[in-house]
Design a protein around this motif. Sequence first.
Motif, PDB file in Angstrom:
ATOM      1  N   UNK A 219       0.686  -1.084  -0.177  1.00 36.47           N
ATOM      2  CA  UNK A 219      -0.092  -0.068   0.031  1.00 36.47           C
ATOM      3  C   UNK A 219       0.736   1.329  -0.033  1.00 36.47           C
ATOM      4  N   UNK A 220       0.416   2.650  -0.201  1.00 34.95           N
ATOM      5  CA  UNK A 220       0.865   3.687  -0.375  1.00 34.95           C
ATOM      6  C   UNK A 220       1.358   4.066   0.866  1.00 34.95           C
ATOM      7  N   UNK A 221       0.631   3.620   2.121  1.00 31.77           N
ATOM      8  CA  UNK A 221       0.874   4.299   3.301  1.00 31.77           C
ATOM      9  C   UNK A 221       0.854   3.056   4.178  1.00 31.77           C
ATOM     10  N   UNK A 222       1.913   2.557   4.983  1.00 28.38           N
ATOM     11  CA  UNK A 222       1.900   1.714   6.139  1.00 28.38           C
ATOM     12  C   UNK A 222       2.262   2.185   7.593  1.00 28.38           C
ATOM     13  N   UNK A 223       2.022   1.562   8.466  1.00 28.18           N
ATOM     14  CA  UNK A 223       2.612   1.814   9.865  1.00 28.18           C
ATOM     15  C   UNK A 223       3.763   1.189   9.886  1.00 28.18           C
ATOM     16  N   UNK A 224       4.761   1.814  10.306  1.00 29.60           N
ATOM     17  CA  UNK A 224       6.255   1.721  10.342  1.00 29.60           C
ATOM     18  C   UNK A 224       6.852   2.409  11.472  1.00 29.60           C
ATOM     19  N   UNK A 225       8.028   1.951  12.085  1.00 28.81           N
ATOM     20  CA  UNK A 225       8.785   2.546  12.911  1.00 28.81           C
ATOM     21  C   UNK A 225       9.591   3.436  12.470  1.00 28.81           C
ATOM     22  N   UNK A 226      10.190   2.907  10.964  1.00 28.29           N
ATOM     23  CA  UNK A 226      11.036   3.462  10.175  1.00 28.29           C
ATOM     24  C   UNK A 226      10.313   4.732   9.232  1.00 28.29           C
TER      25      UNK A 226
END
Length: 266
Positions: A219-226
Amino acid sequence: MSLAEILAATENFNPKLLIGEGGFAKVYKGTLESGMKVAVKRSDSSHGQGLREFQTEIMVLSRIQHRHLVSLVGYCDEGLEMILVYEFMEKGTLRDHLYDRKECLQNPSTETEFTWKQRLEICIGSAKGLHYLHTDPDGGIFHHDVKSTNILLDEHYVAKVADFGLSQSGMPDPDHIRMSLKGSFGYLDPEYFRTLQLTNKSDVYSFGVILLEVLCARPPIVNSKQREEINLAEWGMFWQKEGQLEKIIDPLLVGHINRKLAEKVW
């Protein structure tokens, strides 16, 4: 089209025929009396929204026709109903095929219909549809919501751009700038985000995000710590600078895609 026709086609909006839902509308599969299969998009009037989008879509789709743009079969505007009837697209959305592939990932030897060649043909078809819009003789039409869920596929995987509710016709008018953001996050052109001024370049940027989706299957937006991984466009630029595009290419494409061609798509 009459409401009676649409109720008959959808079996009174039978929940079993529901094929899509989002925003303030539900989409049902229907069959007209002629036997033609259609997709019926019914707006939820209880929200009091969508009239402008409904009217825009009718106006835009009534004046354009192209192999790579979805066709409007009819509409219904009875009482509080705002219903659009489109040609039925057998294979669903581009996003469906990019992300719904658990079996293929669990068993890499499994044959997948969604080949690299098909993905490229879908991208080329979508680009032709957008180009047709942008070169409209009345100053062009800006789609304004280009994303993988608005690229529909027929039974032969021919791509058709859909959902023209946010479209804008004519050349940009600096005196009539929309004062609120419209569109889908992750696909929004940074310049439009900053100025609220819509141009055909906004669609081109969104299409570029779709190219990355097709190549990376994420997806174009994901949850990530980076931080650099959250936004697909930024993530792609990061690995491009590192010269390691293979790090983010869809695992199902490994061994089936030419690196030079991947870089050209990039």
